[in-house]
Write an enzyme that holds these catalytic residues in place. Structure first.
Site, PDB file in Angstrom:
ATOM      1  N   HIS A  19       0.852  -1.186   0.000  1.00  0.00           N
ATOM      2  CA  HIS A  19       0.000   0.000   0.000  1.00  0.00           C
ATOM      3  C   HIS A  19       0.891   1.241   0.000  1.00  0.00           C
ATOM      4  CE1 HIS A  19      -3.723  -2.225   1.005  1.00  0.00           C
ATOM      5  NE2 HIS A  19      -2.889  -3.017   1.654  1.00  0.00           N
ATOM      6  N   LYS A 103      -7.585  -7.338  -7.738  1.00  0.00           N
ATOM      7  CA  LYS A 103      -7.656  -7.522  -6.283  1.00  0.00           C
ATOM      8  C   LYS A 103      -9.103  -7.677  -5.837  1.00  0.00           C
ATOM      9  CE  LYS A 103      -6.415  -7.923  -2.045  1.00  0.00           C
ATOM     10  NZ  LYS A 103      -5.594  -6.991  -1.265  1.00  0.00           N
ATOM     11  N   HIS A 178      -1.482 -12.232   2.259  1.00  0.00           N
ATOM     12  CA  HIS A 178      -1.119 -12.039   3.663  1.00  0.00           C
ATOM     13  C   HIS A 178      -1.726 -13.101   4.587  1.00  0.00           C
ATOM     14  CE1 HIS A 178      -4.996 -10.084   3.398  1.00  0.00           C
ATOM     15  NE2 HIS A 178      -4.505  -8.933   2.967  1.00  0.00           N
ATOM     16  N   ASP A 252       2.486  -6.122   2.742  1.00  0.00           N
ATOM     17  CA  ASP A 252       1.234  -5.491   3.151  1.00  0.00           C
ATOM     18  C   ASP A 252       1.518  -4.250   3.985  1.00  0.00           C
ATOM     19  OD1 ASP A 252      -1.496  -5.063   3.307  1.00  0.00           O
ATOM     20  OD2 ASP A 252      -1.798  -6.421   5.008  1.00  0.00           O
TER      21      ASP A 252
END
Length: 352
Positions: A19, A103, A178, A252
Site C-alpha cells: 500500500h 484484487k 497475507h 502489506d
C-alpha cells in the site's frame, strides 16, 4: 546464530503486496520501498478505488513521479474488483500491460473495502475471462459475516470461499494474500496445481495476537487479517523459511497517520516499509534458513507471475540498525514504523 554469516547478497527482492496511498503520503513512504525492492504489486484501495484502466495509468504516473532519482523501481498496478466490474475493461488493461492482476476485497473486510465484492456470482464473468487470459486474482482471504469470530475469519474463508472458487475456476491463478493461519499455510502447501500462491508479511512472522495487548492496547500492531495465536505464527515461519515455491514476500505495508491509528476507531495496517527486508532477514536468520531467503524474497514471486527475477542484487550485513521513530509526510502527517525504536541485527547496505 553463531554460524550466521556477517553479510548476505541475494537477487533484488520484490514486494508482492504493498500500500502506497497517494499524495503526500505516497511521496513520504515510497523511497523506503524503492531502496529495497525492484518491483511491487500496488494495492488499488484508494478513495475512490482504482477500477479502470485510465485510473490505473494516472496512479502509476503519480508513483513514477515520486520514485527517487537513480532508482529502477517498477510499480505493478492492480484493478479493484467490484460487483459491477466490466470484463472487457479488465482484459483491456491486462492486454495493454496496465493491470498485472485483479484484487478481490470482500465488501467491508478491511481499509477502504466498502466497494468490494458482495457475491462471487456477480463477478463470475470477470473471473471466467481472467482464467482464459491468465490474469491472477489476488484475494483478501476473510469472510465478513458478523457471526464469525474475527480470529476465525481466514480459516472459514478457505472452506466457504477459496476452495469452491478454485474448483469452479480450474485454470484461475490465485494469490492468497497475507496469510495468517496454520490452516492457510497447510491449504496452500497441499495444492499441487501450481496456480495457488500466498504472500506472507514480515509482521505476521514476528508478532502474535498477544503482542497487540502487551501492557495495553498497541494500535500500531492492529492489522487485518489480525495476528493470530502463536501456533499460527510458527506455522507461517515454517512456510516462509521452507523456500517452497507457493510462498513469497508481500509486506502489506500500510501507512496510516498516527492520529488515525490512535483514535477511538483506529485504522487497520502495519507500516513495515522502512526496514521490511531487514525484518525478513532477521526471521530467516533466527530460523537458520538464510540459504532459503533468496527463494522466498526474490525468486518464487516472479516465477508465479511469469516474470524474470531482477537482474541486480542487494547486500545485507549484520552491523544492525535502530528502526526509525517516526516518518513525516510533507503535509505534516506522522507515521510510526513497525518496531519503531527497536534494534535490528541486519542492515541493508547502501548502494555505492
Amino acid at each position: 546464530m553463531s554460524d550466521t554469516p556477517n553479510s548476505l547478497t541475494i537477487r533484488r527482492p520484490d514486494d508482492w503486496h504493498l500500500h502506497l496511498r497517494d499524495g503526500a503520503m505516497l511521496k513520504a513512504v515510497l523511497p523506503f520501498t524503492a531502496r529495497q525492492f525492484g518491483r511491487a504489486i500496488i494495492m488499488p484501495n484508494l478513495k475512490p478505488p482504482v477500477t479502470t484502466v485510465d485510473q490505473a495509468k494516472r496512479y502509476a504516473a503519480e508513483i513514477r513521479d515520486a520514485i527517487p532519482e537513480g532508482s529502477d523501481f517498477q510499480p505493478l498496478m492492480t484493478c479493484y474488483l467490484t460487483d459491477g466490474a466490466d470484463p472487457d475493461e479488465i482484459a483491456r488493461g491486462h492486454e495493454e500491460g496496465v493491470f498485472t492482476a485483479v484484487k478481490l476485497y470482500p465488501a467491508h473486510a478491511t481499509t477502504n473495502s466498502a466497494h468490494g465484492v458482495t457475491d462471487l456470482d456477480k463477478v463470475s464473468a470477470v473471473l471466467e475471462r481472467m482464467q482464459r487470459i491468465g490474469m491472477p486474482l489476488l484475494v483478501h482471504g476473510e469472510v465478513t459475516d458478523q457471526d464469525v469470530d474475527i480470529f476465525d475469519r481466514e480459516a472459514v474463508f478457505i472452506d466457504r470461499v477459496l476452495a469452491p472458487l478454485l474448483k469452479r475456476y480450474p485454470e484461475l491463478k490465485v494469490v492468497f494474500e497475507h496469510i495468517t493461519t496454520e490452516e492457510a499455510a497447510d491449504f496452500v502447501s497441499a495444492d499441487a496445481s501450481g496456480r495457488l500462491g500466498a504472500t506472507i508479511t514480515a509482521h505476521h512472522l514476528v508478532i502474535n495476537r498477544s503482542h497487540i495487548f502487551a501492557g495495553g492496547i498497541r494500535p500500531h500492531l492492529y492489522c487485518l487479517p489480525i495476528a493470530k495465536r502463536e501456533r499460527h505464527r510458527l506455522a507461517l515461519r515454517r512456510a516462509a523459511t521452507s523456500g517452497a515455491a507457493p510462498f513469497f514476500l508481500g509486506t502489506d505495508s500500510a501507512p496510516h497517520p498516527v492520529t488515525a491509528k490512535e483514535s477511538a476507531c483506529g485504522c487497520a495496517g502495519v507500516f513495515t516499509a522502512p526496514t521490511a527486508v531487514e525484518v525478513y532477514a532477521q526471521v530467516f536468520a533466527e530460523e537458520g534458513a538464510l540459504d532459503r531467503f533468496e527463494a522466498f524474497a526474490s525468486l518464487n514471486g516472479p516465477r508465479f507471475y511469469g516474470l524474470d527475477p531482477n537482474p541486480d542484487t542487494i547486500t545485507l550485513d549484520r552491523t544492525g540498525q535502530t528502526v526509525p521513530d517516526i516518518v513525516l509526510s510533507a503535509d505534516g502527517d506522522a507515521v510510526l514504523p513497525f518496531q519503531s525504536g527497536e534494534r535490528l541485527d541486519w542492515r541493508l547496505v547502501p548502494e555505492s
